[in-house]
Design a protein around this motif. Structure first.
Motif, PDB file in Angstrom:
ATOM      1  N   HIS A 115       0.830  -1.199   0.000  1.00 35.03           N
ATOM      2  CA  HIS A 115       0.000   0.000   0.000  1.00 35.03           C
ATOM      3  C   HIS A 115       0.872   1.260   0.000  1.00 35.03           C
ATOM      4  O   HIS A 115       0.613   2.213  -0.754  1.00 35.03           O
ATOM      5  CB  HIS A 115      -0.921   0.007   1.212  1.00 35.03           C
ATOM      6  CG  HIS A 115      -1.739   1.254   1.348  1.00 35.03           C
ATOM      7  ND1 HIS A 115      -2.796   1.555   0.500  1.00 35.03           N
ATOM      8  CD2 HIS A 115      -1.662   2.303   2.221  1.00 35.03           C
ATOM      9  CE1 HIS A 115      -3.325   2.719   0.845  1.00 35.03           C
ATOM     10  NE2 HIS A 115      -2.655   3.193   1.886  1.00 35.03           N
ATOM     11  N   GLN A 118       2.526   1.694  -3.481  1.00 32.45           N
ATOM     12  CA  GLN A 118       1.609   2.219  -4.491  1.00 32.45           C
ATOM     13  C   GLN A 118       1.400   3.725  -4.300  1.00 32.45           C
ATOM     14  O   GLN A 118       1.357   4.484  -5.271  1.00 32.45           O
ATOM     15  CB  GLN A 118       0.275   1.481  -4.426  1.00 32.45           C
ATOM     16  CG  GLN A 118       0.347   0.015  -4.823  1.00 32.45           C
ATOM     17  CD  GLN A 118       0.792  -0.187  -6.274  1.00 32.45           C
ATOM     18  OE1 GLN A 118       0.580   0.677  -7.136  1.00 32.45           O
ATOM     19  NE2 GLN A 118       1.399  -1.329  -6.548  1.00 32.45           N
ATOM     20  N   GLU A 119       1.268   4.156  -3.061  1.00 29.97           N
ATOM     21  CA  GLU A 119       1.055   5.576  -2.776  1.00 29.97           C
ATOM     22  C   GLU A 119       2.308   6.386  -3.091  1.00 29.97           C
ATOM     23  O   GLU A 119       2.230   7.469  -3.697  1.00 29.97           O
ATOM     24  CB  GLU A 119       0.662   5.765  -1.307  1.00 29.97           C
ATOM     25  CG  GLU A 119       0.198   7.157  -0.953  1.00 29.97           C
ATOM     26  CD  GLU A 119      -1.052   7.595  -1.700  1.00 29.97           C
ATOM     27  OE1 GLU A 119      -1.215   8.809  -1.930  1.00 29.97           O
ATOM     28  OE2 GLU A 119      -1.859   6.712  -2.090  1.00 29.97           O
ATOM     29  N   HIS A 121       4.697   5.563  -5.185  1.00 25.78           N
ATOM     30  CA  HIS A 121       4.896   5.543  -6.639  1.00 25.78           C
ATOM     31  C   HIS A 121       3.944   6.513  -7.323  1.00 25.78           C
ATOM     32  O   HIS A 121       4.337   7.241  -8.256  1.00 25.78           O
ATOM     33  CB  HIS A 121       4.677   4.117  -7.158  1.00 25.78           C
ATOM     34  CG  HIS A 121       4.998   3.944  -8.608  1.00 25.78           C
ATOM     35  ND1 HIS A 121       4.051   4.094  -9.601  1.00 25.78           N
ATOM     36  CD2 HIS A 121       6.164   3.649  -9.239  1.00 25.78           C
ATOM     37  CE1 HIS A 121       4.608   3.894 -10.777  1.00 25.78           C
ATOM     38  NE2 HIS A 121       5.890   3.626 -10.596  1.00 25.78           N
ATOM     39  N   ARG A 122       2.705   6.563  -6.874  1.00 26.19           N
ATOM     40  CA  ARG A 122       1.732   7.486  -7.457  1.00 26.19           C
ATOM     41  C   ARG A 122       2.172   8.940  -7.311  1.00 26.19           C
ATOM     42  O   ARG A 122       1.932   9.760  -8.202  1.00 26.19           O
ATOM     43  CB  ARG A 122       0.372   7.276  -6.787  1.00 26.19           C
ATOM     44  CG  ARG A 122      -0.766   8.114  -7.367  1.00 26.19           C
ATOM     45  CD  ARG A 122      -2.058   7.901  -6.619  1.00 26.19           C
ATOM     46  NE  ARG A 122      -2.012   8.448  -5.279  1.00 26.19           N
ATOM     47  CZ  ARG A 122      -2.215   9.740  -4.996  1.00 26.19           C
ATOM     48  NH1 ARG A 122      -2.453  10.609  -5.966  1.00 26.19           N
ATOM     49  NH2 ARG A 122      -2.170  10.165  -3.752  1.00 26.19           N
ATOM     50  N   ARG A 123       2.830   9.240  -6.219  1.00 28.75           N
ATOM     51  CA  ARG A 123       3.271  10.610  -5.964  1.00 28.75           C
ATOM     52  C   ARG A 123       4.614  10.939  -6.619  1.00 28.75           C
ATOM     53  O   ARG A 123       5.094  12.062  -6.499  1.00 28.75           O
ATOM     54  CB  ARG A 123       3.390  10.834  -4.454  1.00 28.75           C
ATOM     55  CG  ARG A 123       2.060  10.775  -3.713  1.00 28.75           C
ATOM     56  CD  ARG A 123       2.296  10.639  -2.219  1.00 28.75           C
ATOM     57  NE  ARG A 123       1.033  10.559  -1.493  1.00 28.75           N
ATOM     58  CZ  ARG A 123       0.586  11.494  -0.657  1.00 28.75           C
ATOM     59  NH1 ARG A 123       1.304  12.585  -0.434  1.00 28.75           N
ATOM     60  NH2 ARG A 123      -0.561  11.339  -0.043  1.00 28.75           N
ATOM     61  N   GLY A 124       5.244   9.944  -7.231  1.00 31.33           N
ATOM     62  CA  GLY A 124       6.527  10.192  -7.876  1.00 31.33           C
ATOM     63  C   GLY A 124       7.705  10.160  -6.931  1.00 31.33           C
ATOM     64  O   GLY A 124       8.793  10.626  -7.273  1.00 31.33           O
ATOM     65  N   ASN A 127      10.412   4.701  -7.854  1.00 32.59           N
ATOM     66  CA  ASN A 127      10.117   3.860  -9.013  1.00 32.59           C
ATOM     67  C   ASN A 127      10.048   2.385  -8.651  1.00 32.59           C
ATOM     68  O   ASN A 127       9.198   1.649  -9.144  1.00 32.59           O
ATOM     69  CB  ASN A 127      11.166   4.071 -10.105  1.00 32.59           C
ATOM     70  CG  ASN A 127      10.972   5.380 -10.854  1.00 32.59           C
ATOM     71  OD1 ASN A 127       9.860   5.939 -10.899  1.00 32.59           O
ATOM     72  ND2 ASN A 127      12.050   5.909 -11.417  1.00 32.59           N
TER      73      ASN A 127
END
Length: 286
Positions: A115, A118-119, A121-124, A127
């Motif tokens: 979790h 994923q969070e 990675h979504r925020r940049g 990687n």
């Protein structure tokens, strides 16, 4: 001055027995994330049985006793405080997210590594799971713990910023997230950041040797077991994080690095999580 005659007539006392003894002086953990203020007069736990330890109390005393054995003093090191944190094993370059997941075990809603990945990675922020920025880690912690943590504080001066302050905050129940260089046994070392790793610190043990600095009780994602590291060794390791591992630089992957690289993102920096998962502030005891 001692002599051979002294050795014959006044032999050294035998070492403490290795069999487990009763643990009469250590409180049971009705709340597994409670802060435990303890004294150094706890009874011994078998070092041989370390792999079979079941309770947080036994695990804590086992690492204390390893230090006691190394120091060879009559007086035991004093366990000043400890918050039990559940271990999480690392899979891939996700040591920072694993440390954050372990810290979340002190809340009513623990967060999985997946979790958090994923969070992030979504925020940049990452990687592949890498976290080379204390700022990004702090931002992620603030958002993930916004209902369970009073404050997420960045220590721009790391452990050297104010030793008394850091120790006092740990004594009050704060959790420390810190990047460091990991040796082959995952203890702190100094390799210019080539083995950058994250740990979560949740306790303090005072050495029985007056000239020694306190030790910090830590977990990291390469082992299920507690670690006990000298404060100054972890500080030096944190302060030597200067560059990306050359092997990573040519491994074909693209890593998220902050402007200024590893040194700007990690060197001499750490994070304190204040009152994480605690309904009420813990009285200061240091």
């Amino acid at each position: 001055m001692s002599s051979e005659r002294d050795a014959v007539y006044y032999p050294q006392p035998p070492p403490p027995p290795l069999l487990p003894l009763l643990m009469n002086n250590i409180p049971q953990l009705s709340n597994p994330c409670a802060v435990i203020p303890l004294t150094g007069n706890c009874t011994l736990v078998s070092l041989v049985a370390y792999q079979c330890i079941q309770t947080p109390e036994e695990e804590l005393l086992a690492v204390r006793n390893r230090l006691w054995d190394m120091e060879g003093t009559q007086e035991s090191p004093a366990i000043l405080c400890y918050r039990h944190i559940k271990p999480v094993l690392q899979d891939g370059p996700k040591c920072g997210l694993v440390a954050l997941s372990m810290a979340s075990s002190c809340t009513s809603q623990p967060l999985s590594v997946e979790h958090l990945f994923q969070e992030a990675h979504r925020r940049g922020f990452t990687n592949h799971g890498e976290m080379f920025s204390v700022d990004d880690m702090a931002t992620l912690a603030r958002d993930m713990f916004h209902q369970s943590c009073r404050q997420v504080e960045i220590l721009s001066g790391g452990l050297g910023q104010d030793r008394s302050y850091v120790l006092n905050q740990l004594m009050q129940g704060s959790i420390l997230l810190i990047p460091y260089d990991a040796d082959a046994n995952h203890a702190p070392c100094c390799r210019q950041g080539h083995k950058a790793h994250w740990a979560v610190v949740s306790g303090v043990v005072s050495s029985a040797l007056p000239e020694q600095m306190p030790h910090l009780v830590a977990r990291q994602g390469k082992s299920r077991h507690l670690a006990l590291w000298p404060y100054d060794e972890l500080q030096r390791s944190n302060e030597n994080l200067m560059e990306l591992d050359p092997g990573r630089a040519v491994d074909g992957r693209t890593y998220v690095l902050p402007p200024g690289g590893v040194a700007a993102g990690l060197q001499g920096r750490a994070i304190l999580l204040h009152e994480l998962g605690l309904d009420q502030p813990v009285p200061q005891t240091l």
